[in-house]
Scaffold this motif. Structure first.
Motif, PDB file in Angstrom:
ATOM      1  N   UNK A 146     -95.181  26.971 -55.441  1.00  0.00           N
ATOM      2  CA  UNK A 146     -94.106  27.982 -55.618  1.00  0.00           C
ATOM      3  C   UNK A 146     -93.119  27.991 -54.154  1.00  0.00           C
ATOM      4  N   UNK A 147     -93.829  27.705 -53.207  1.00  0.00           N
ATOM      5  CA  UNK A 147     -92.921  27.707 -51.930  1.00  0.00           C
ATOM      6  C   UNK A 147     -93.484  26.673 -50.848  1.00  0.00           C
ATOM      7  N   UNK A 148     -92.344  26.060 -50.399  1.00  0.00           N
ATOM      8  CA  UNK A 148     -92.963  25.142 -49.397  1.00  0.00           C
ATOM      9  C   UNK A 148     -92.179  25.814 -48.108  1.00  0.00           C
ATOM     10  N   UNK A 149     -93.049  25.896 -47.055  1.00  0.00           N
ATOM     11  CA  UNK A 149     -92.640  26.415 -45.654  1.00  0.00           C
ATOM     12  C   UNK A 149     -92.799  25.330 -44.619  1.00  0.00           C
ATOM     13  N   UNK A 150     -91.502  24.992 -44.266  1.00  0.00           N
ATOM     14  CA  UNK A 150     -91.252  23.861 -43.430  1.00  0.00           C
ATOM     15  C   UNK A 150     -91.200  24.122 -42.095  1.00  0.00           C
ATOM     16  N   UNK A 151     -92.350  23.784 -41.270  1.00  0.00           N
ATOM     17  CA  UNK A 151     -92.200  24.304 -39.767  1.00  0.00           C
ATOM     18  C   UNK A 151     -91.528  22.807 -39.171  1.00  0.00           C
ATOM     19  N   UNK A 152     -90.053  23.118 -38.941  1.00  0.00           N
ATOM     20  CA  UNK A 152     -89.421  22.138 -38.528  1.00  0.00           C
ATOM     21  C   UNK A 152     -89.522  21.751 -36.962  1.00  0.00           C
ATOM     22  N   UNK A 153     -89.082  20.469 -36.557  1.00  0.00           N
ATOM     23  CA  UNK A 153     -89.231  20.179 -35.111  1.00  0.00           C
ATOM     24  C   UNK A 153     -88.369  21.083 -34.394  1.00  0.00           C
ATOM     25  N   UNK A 154     -88.303  21.028 -33.060  1.00  0.00           N
ATOM     26  CA  UNK A 154     -87.402  21.549 -32.419  1.00  0.00           C
ATOM     27  C   UNK A 154     -85.888  21.486 -32.415  1.00  0.00           C
ATOM     28  N   UNK A 155     -85.189  22.692 -31.978  1.00  0.00           N
ATOM     29  CA  UNK A 155     -83.688  23.032 -32.619  1.00  0.00           C
ATOM     30  C   UNK A 155     -82.874  21.748 -32.673  1.00  0.00           C
ATOM     31  N   UNK A 156     -82.944  20.665 -31.644  1.00  0.00           N
ATOM     32  CA  UNK A 156     -81.945  19.451 -31.726  1.00  0.00           C
ATOM     33  C   UNK A 156     -82.245  18.635 -32.691  1.00  0.00           C
ATOM     34  N   UNK A 157     -83.567  18.357 -32.585  1.00  0.00           N
ATOM     35  CA  UNK A 157     -84.238  17.297 -33.648  1.00  0.00           C
ATOM     36  C   UNK A 157     -84.179  18.033 -35.284  1.00  0.00           C
ATOM     37  N   UNK A 158     -84.138  19.230 -35.356  1.00  0.00           N
ATOM     38  CA  UNK A 158     -83.821  19.687 -36.819  1.00  0.00           C
ATOM     39  C   UNK A 158     -82.687  19.450 -37.106  1.00  0.00           C
ATOM     40  N   UNK A 159     -81.569  19.758 -36.318  1.00  0.00           N
ATOM     41  CA  UNK A 159     -80.251  19.468 -36.669  1.00  0.00           C
ATOM     42  C   UNK A 159     -80.039  17.979 -36.933  1.00  0.00           C
ATOM     43  N   UNK A 160     -80.564  17.056 -36.349  1.00  0.00           N
ATOM     44  CA  UNK A 160     -80.354  15.561 -36.608  1.00  0.00           C
ATOM     45  C   UNK A 160     -80.879  15.528 -38.112  1.00  0.00           C
TER      46      UNK A 160
END
Length: 312
Positions: free
Chosen positions: A136-150
Motif C-alpha cells: 500500500x505504501x513504500x517509505x523510501x529512506x533516501x540517502x543524504x541530501x546531495x546524493x538524493x538530488x542526484x
C-alpha cells in the motif's frame, strides 16, 4: 486524506538529522493504519532493524512487525531485478548482464546504480499479486541530501539524453510518479539549527524545481519548553537567576535552567526560519534523551506523526 495514505513517501534530509528515525516512524505509522508498508533503503548502514528489535536489514525482505516489512538493497540487487523485469528469465539475464563485456559497459554508465535503486522503489509501488498491489505504501529512506538530488534527477537526465525506448519509457513513468502529489509525498527532515535548516531550504527549492513539492517538514529533536513564558516554572527560574546570595545547589539549578531556556530559544529561532524559508507545513518531533532508540521510541514517534502528517 492523510499523507500516510500515499503510495510513495520520500524521506529526505542531510546526514545527522535523524532521517532514518523519522522514516522508520512514518513507516510504523502507515502500518498502524492497516496499510501494508515497505520501509526501503539502499546501501545504508542499517538502523531500521534495531529500531524494531530485529537484526540488521539486508537485500532480502524482512518482517519488522504487523503490516511492516523492511529491505536494505544494493545497486547490484536492484539492477538484477530490473534486468529480470525486462528479460523475464534468469538464464537470459545471466547471458546478457553477467558477461564480461556487458559488465564493463554498465560500470561506465554514470548514475546507473542510483537509477536502479530509484527504479526498484518505483517497481515496489507497482508490484502486484493476483491483480492486487502487494504494498500500500513504500517509505523510501533516501540517502543524504546531495546524493538524493542526484538520484531524483536521473529520470529527467534520461529523458533529455537517451533515445526513445524501454529506458525512457520507464524514466517517464518514474518522473510522473514523483510529480504526482496524490501518490507521492516528499517529507523533509531537519533540525532546529542553522546548517540543517539552510540545507533543507536548499533541498526544498531543488526538488520543487523538478516538480516534486515538499509536503511536510519534520523538525526533529526539538528541545522541550520547560519554562513557558508566564508559567510558575519560568517565575521560579527568574527568581533563582537574580537571587543573592545563592547556595551552590541553587546556583547549579539556575545555570541548568538558563541552559535549557537558551536551547529552547535557539530552537524557536530556527523554527521561525523553517516557516519562512520552506513552503510546506512544519511539524515537530521532540528530542529523546537516549543512547539508542528502540521499538518503544519508534512507536511513540509514530503516534505523533500520525497527527503531524494528516492533511491540513
Amino acid at each position: 486524506m492523510s499523507l500516510l495514505d500515499r503510495r510513495l513517501i520520500l524521506v529526505l534530509g542531510k546526514g545527522g538529522v535523524g532521517r532514518s528515525t523519522v522514516a522508520a516512524a512514518i513507516a510504523s505509522a502507515c502500518a498502524r493504519r492497516g496499510r501494508k508498508t515497505l520501509l526501503y533503503q539502499a546501501n545504508a548502514t542499517d538502523r531500521h532493524g534495531a529500531y524494531f528489535g530485529k537484526t540488521a536489514l539486508g537485500p532480502a525482505l524482512a518482517e519488522l512487525g504487523p503490516n511492516l516489512w523492511g529491505i536494505n538493497t544494493t545497486p547490484a540487487e536492484a539492477l538484477h531485478e530490473y534486468g529480470l523485469m525486462i528479460l523475464k528469465f534468469e538464464k537470459v539475464y545471466q547471458m546478457v548482464f553477467e558477461n564480461r563485456i556487458t559488465k564493463a559497459f554498465l560500470r561506465a554508465i554514470p548514475g546507473l546504480d542510483d537509477y536502479a535503486i530509484l527504479g526498484k522503489a518505483w517497481f515496489h509501488t507497482t508490484e502486484e499479486k493476483r491483480g492486487k498491489p502487494i504494498w500500500d505504501t513504500v517509505v523510501f529512506d533516501m540517502p543524504a541530501s546531495g546524493h538524493s538530488m542526484s538520484m531524483l534527477r536521473i529520470p529527467w537526465v534520461i529523458l533529455e539524453t537517451v533515445p526513445d525506448g524501454p529506458l525512457t519509457r520507464d524514466a517517464r513513468t518514474v518522473q510522473t510518479l514523483l510529480r504526482d502529489p496524490a501518490r507521492t509525498a516528499a517529507v523533509l527532515v531537519t533540525l532546529a539549527e542553522e546548517m540543517p535548516v539552510m540545507e533543507a531550504a536548499e533541498l526544498a527549492a531543488k526538488i520543487g524545481a523538478l516538480g516534486v513539492q515538499p509536503a511536510r517538514v519534520i523538525v526533529n529533536q526539538v528541545a522541550p519548553d520547560h519554562f513557558p513564558a508566564g508559567s510558575p516554572a519560568a517565575k521560579v527560574a527568574d527568581a533563582l537567576a537574580t537571587a543573592t546570595p545563592r547556595a551552590a545547589a541553587l546556583a547549579a539549578m539556575s545555570g541548568h535552567a538558563a541552559l535549557a531556556r537558551g536551547r529552547r530559544a535557539l530552537c524557536e529561532r530556527y523554527l521561525a526560519e523553517v516557516a519562512a524559508l520552506i513552503p510546506a507545513p512544519a511539524r515537530q518531533l521532540p528530542f529523546l534523551p537516549r543512547a539508542a532508540l528502540g521499538p518503544a521510541d519508534i512507536a511513540a514517534l509514530a503516534g505523533q506523526l500520525e497527527l503531524a502528517l494528516a492533511t491540513a
